[in-house]
Enzyme design. Structure first.
Site, PDB file in Angstrom:
ATOM      1  N   HIS A  82       0.853  -1.193   0.000  1.00  0.00           N
ATOM      2  CA  HIS A  82       0.000   0.000   0.000  1.00  0.00           C
ATOM      3  C   HIS A  82       0.887   1.240   0.000  1.00  0.00           C
ATOM      4  O   HIS A  82       1.941   1.245   0.632  1.00  0.00           O
ATOM      5  CB  HIS A  82      -0.900   0.019   1.247  1.00  0.00           C
ATOM      6  CG  HIS A  82      -2.052   0.969   1.123  1.00  0.00           C
ATOM      7  ND1 HIS A  82      -1.930   2.298   1.423  1.00  0.00           N
ATOM      8  CD2 HIS A  82      -3.333   0.771   0.715  1.00  0.00           C
ATOM      9  CE1 HIS A  82      -3.109   2.882   1.200  1.00  0.00           C
ATOM     10  NE2 HIS A  82      -3.969   1.986   0.776  1.00  0.00           N
ATOM     11  N   GLU A 134      -8.049  -4.843  -0.029  1.00  0.00           N
ATOM     12  CA  GLU A 134      -8.586  -5.532  -1.210  1.00  0.00           C
ATOM     13  C   GLU A 134      -8.604  -7.052  -1.017  1.00  0.00           C
ATOM     14  O   GLU A 134      -9.462  -7.749  -1.550  1.00  0.00           O
ATOM     15  CB  GLU A 134      -7.755  -5.199  -2.455  1.00  0.00           C
ATOM     16  CG  GLU A 134      -7.634  -3.739  -2.789  1.00  0.00           C
ATOM     17  CD  GLU A 134      -8.929  -3.127  -3.299  1.00  0.00           C
ATOM     18  OE1 GLU A 134      -9.921  -3.858  -3.447  1.00  0.00           O
ATOM     19  OE2 GLU A 134      -8.947  -1.918  -3.525  1.00  0.00           O
TER      20      GLU A 134
HETATM   21  N1  ACO Z   1       3.649  -7.944  -4.835  1.00  0.00           N
HETATM   22  C1  ACO Z   1       4.972  -8.019  -5.144  1.00  0.00           C
HETATM   23  N2  ACO Z   1       5.827  -6.974  -5.043  1.00  0.00           N
HETATM   24  C2  ACO Z   1       5.314  -5.807  -4.635  1.00  0.00           C
HETATM   25  C3  ACO Z   1       3.950  -5.665  -4.314  1.00  0.00           C
HETATM   26  C4  ACO Z   1       3.116  -6.790  -4.420  1.00  0.00           C
HETATM   27  N3  ACO Z   1       1.817  -6.728  -4.125  1.00  0.00           N
HETATM   28  N4  ACO Z   1       3.714  -4.387  -3.943  1.00  0.00           N
HETATM   29  C5  ACO Z   1       4.904  -3.757  -4.052  1.00  0.00           C
HETATM   30  N5  ACO Z   1       5.864  -4.614  -4.477  1.00  0.00           N
HETATM   31  C6  ACO Z   1       7.272  -4.324  -4.683  1.00  0.00           C
HETATM   32  C7  ACO Z   1       7.481  -3.488  -5.941  1.00  0.00           C
HETATM   33  O1  ACO Z   1       7.683  -4.309  -7.059  1.00  0.00           O
HETATM   34  C8  ACO Z   1       8.715  -2.701  -5.570  1.00  0.00           C
HETATM   35  O2  ACO Z   1       9.816  -3.559  -5.684  1.00  0.00           O
HETATM   36  P1  ACO Z   1      11.267  -2.950  -6.112  1.00  0.00           P
HETATM   37  O3  ACO Z   1      11.615  -1.957  -5.048  1.00  0.00           O
HETATM   38  O4  ACO Z   1      12.134  -4.151  -6.147  1.00  0.00           O
HETATM   39  O5  ACO Z   1      11.062  -2.312  -7.455  1.00  0.00           O
HETATM   40  C9  ACO Z   1       8.519  -2.423  -4.073  1.00  0.00           C
HETATM   41  O6  ACO Z   1       7.699  -3.509  -3.595  1.00  0.00           O
HETATM   42  C10 ACO Z   1       7.835  -1.111  -3.788  1.00  0.00           C
HETATM   43  O7  ACO Z   1       6.605  -1.069  -4.539  1.00  0.00           O
HETATM   44  P2  ACO Z   1       5.917   0.213  -5.140  1.00  0.00           P
HETATM   45  O8  ACO Z   1       5.011  -0.206  -6.245  1.00  0.00           O
HETATM   46  O9  ACO Z   1       6.946   1.254  -5.431  1.00  0.00           O
HETATM   47  O10 ACO Z   1       5.069   0.684  -3.906  1.00  0.00           O
HETATM   48  P3  ACO Z   1       3.936   1.747  -3.996  1.00  0.00           P
HETATM   49  O11 ACO Z   1       3.776   2.243  -2.633  1.00  0.00           O
HETATM   50  O12 ACO Z   1       4.172   2.710  -5.066  1.00  0.00           O
HETATM   51  O13 ACO Z   1       2.691   0.839  -4.467  1.00  0.00           O
HETATM   52  C11 ACO Z   1       0.783  -0.465  -4.509  1.00  0.00           C
HETATM   53  C12 ACO Z   1       1.643   0.487  -3.689  1.00  0.00           C
HETATM   54  C13 ACO Z   1       0.437   0.166  -5.876  1.00  0.00           C
HETATM   55  C14 ACO Z   1      -0.521  -0.742  -3.760  1.00  0.00           C
HETATM   56  C15 ACO Z   1       1.549  -1.765  -4.722  1.00  0.00           C
HETATM   57  O14 ACO Z   1       1.908  -2.321  -3.478  1.00  0.00           O
HETATM   58  C16 ACO Z   1       0.760  -2.783  -5.542  1.00  0.00           C
HETATM   59  O15 ACO Z   1       0.741  -2.697  -6.761  1.00  0.00           O
HETATM   60  N6  ACO Z   1       0.106  -3.780  -4.868  1.00  0.00           N
HETATM   61  C17 ACO Z   1      -0.714  -4.744  -5.555  1.00  0.00           C
HETATM   62  C18 ACO Z   1      -2.045  -4.137  -6.006  1.00  0.00           C
HETATM   63  C19 ACO Z   1      -3.013  -3.932  -4.868  1.00  0.00           C
HETATM   64  O16 ACO Z   1      -3.190  -4.766  -3.985  1.00  0.00           O
HETATM   65  N7  ACO Z   1      -3.693  -2.777  -4.902  1.00  0.00           N
HETATM   66  C20 ACO Z   1      -4.701  -2.414  -3.897  1.00  0.00           C
HETATM   67  C21 ACO Z   1      -4.151  -1.396  -2.946  1.00  0.00           C
HETATM   68  S1  ACO Z   1      -5.324  -1.039  -1.656  1.00  0.00           S
HETATM   69  C22 ACO Z   1      -6.362   0.102  -2.330  1.00  0.00           C
HETATM   70  O17 ACO Z   1      -6.076   0.708  -3.316  1.00  0.00           O
HETATM   71  C23 ACO Z   1      -7.718   0.353  -1.651  1.00  0.00           C
END
Ligand code: ACO
Length: 361
Positions: A252, A307
């Site tokens: 998140h 989610e």
């Molecule tokens: N699975 C695997 N790896 C992940 C996940 C995940 N669910 N979430 C983040 N990471 C990794 C990224 O690949 C990144 O890795 P890196 O540093 O090696 O490149 C690192 O963790 C940081 O991730 P970011 O995407 O930069 O984190 P950000 O805070 O921008 O993203 C987000 C948050 C978009 C929710 C992300 O965690 C994600 O895409 N999760 C899956 C989708 C999801 O569950 N969305 C619902 C969110 S809740 C809501 O909106 C109500």
């Protein structure tokens, strides 16, 4: 200095809610949202967000009666929906209906207008779901609460107590969540002294995008992939992570610990007496995914988000995945309305700046 996506930029002072990503705490008007989800009805929490205080029993009776009275679909909306092509998505039909209400609303927005929209959202959504499939819409039942009535209109049946508790908890926990994209969109439109339905149309447009209201569809796919694979779940998950896939329902932008909404939903599901077998599978898988994410992405603080358990709720209620984002709107209309009312009470038009990078000819 350019802040892409306005990350970290404070655009408003609000007394509606607080999202504390470090401590994993969500407050509605100072109350812990997770506690509210376990102890209060949709009507009580909606009243709290709109009026700033929990209702007295007289307030609650009057508010519930107003919601019931206003949830009857006006003839004009029914006629409008009969004229729309069946191919229109639920979100598009909902936005079109809200748009058609503009002529009755003025500036500044009122709580009565907000209650009208909160009351109508479930009716519009259920009408479109049924009508676009050529099915009749059930006759309104004034004995049912806001949440049970929504379930009844959608499915034709009354929810079991466990289903009602799970749907109520989901809707309460998603009513408000700070300056997210749709709430900000609503406040921007409202800041021009435009009317409430126009602000809500803006919010609906933002909510429709997959980066915002994509809802738990991806989680259901992940659960299905794991359940239907002939391989061991850990092997399936490792394959996804090795391929660089993100595991839906984890991580998140704000919460760097457990999303309190996910924890609260899991608790409600555990206590509600629903299908514990499905829940146990989800809890077991959550532990496995958390362990794997810590191994693959050390230091990133990736935990379960709302989610993940929202998908479990929708699955337990046998709600169609097309209904997920509109159902999110049934709750978030409360937060949007509270923010628009707050914006109007101390308005200044949003007018950020830009940096010109186009050169001179
Ligand atoms: N699975 C695997 N790896 C992940 C996940 C995940 N669910 N979430 C983040 N990471 C990794 C990224 O690949 C990144 O890795 P890196 O540093 O090696 O490149 C690192 O963790 C940081 O991730 P970011 O995407 O930069 O984190 P950000 O805070 O921008 O993203 C987000 C948050 C978009 C929710 C992300 O965690 C994600 O895409 N999760 C899956 C989708 C999801 O569950 N969305 C619902 C969110 S809740 C809501 O909106 C109500």
């Amino acid at each position: 200095m350019l802040k892409r996506g306005l990350e970290g930029v404070i655009v408003a002072e609000t007394a509606i809610g607080d999202v504390d990503g470090q401590r994993g705490q969500l407050l509605y008007r100072g109350y812990n949202a997770a506690n509210l989800a376990e102890t209060k009805s949709f009507e009580e929490v909606a009243f709290l967000l709109l009026y700033g205080e929990l209702p007295t029993s007289e307030d609650l009776s009057a508010f519930s009666a107003e919601l019931k009275e206003k949830r009857i679909l006006p003839k004009s909306l029914e006629t409008l929906m009969h004229s729309l092509p069946y191919s229109l998505s639920i979100m598009d039909a909902l936005r079109t209906c809200v748009s058609s209400l503009n002529s009755t609303a003025t500036w500044p927005p009122t709580k009565a207008e907000a209650i009208q929209l909160i009351a109508l959202f479930p009716t519009i959504i259920a009408f479109w779901v049924r009508h676009s499939k050529g099915e009749a819409v059930p006759t309104p039942d004034p004995t049912l609460s806001h949440v049970d009535h929504y379930f009844y209109l959608l499915t034709g049946g009354k929810p079991e107590p466990a289903q009602s508790a799970a749907l109520t908890a989901y809707l309460v926990l998603t009513m408000e969540h700070g300056m997210n994209a749709s709430t900000f969109a609503a406040r921007v439109v409202s800041s021009t002294e435009s009317d409430l339905p126009s602000a809500i149309c803006g919010a609906l447009g933002a909510m429709k995008g997959p980066l915002h209201g994509g809802a738990p569809t991806g989680v259901l796919q992940l659960l299905k992939d794991v359940q239907t694979a002939s391989d061991d779940p850990e092997f399936v998950l490792r394959k996804k992570l090795d391929a660089g896939e993100k595991l839906m329902g984890f991580g998140h932008r704000v919460y760097k610990t457990y999303d309190p909404r996910a924890v609260a939903l899991r608790n409600v599901l555990q206590k509600s007496g629903g299908d514990q077998h499905v829940l146990q599978d989800a809890v077991h898988l959550e532990a496995l995914i958390t362990k794997l994410l810590a191994e693959y992405k050390p230091g990133r603080k990736l935990h379960v988000n709302v989610e993940y358990y929202a998908a479990a709720v929708m699955d337990a209620l046998a709600l169609d995945s097309d209904w997920f984002t509109p159902t999110f709107c049934v709750s978030r209309i409360v937060g949007w309305s509270a923010h628009v009312l707050e914006q109007a009470a101390d308005n200044r038009i949003f007018r950020p700046s830009q940096t010109y990078v186009g050169g001179v000819r």
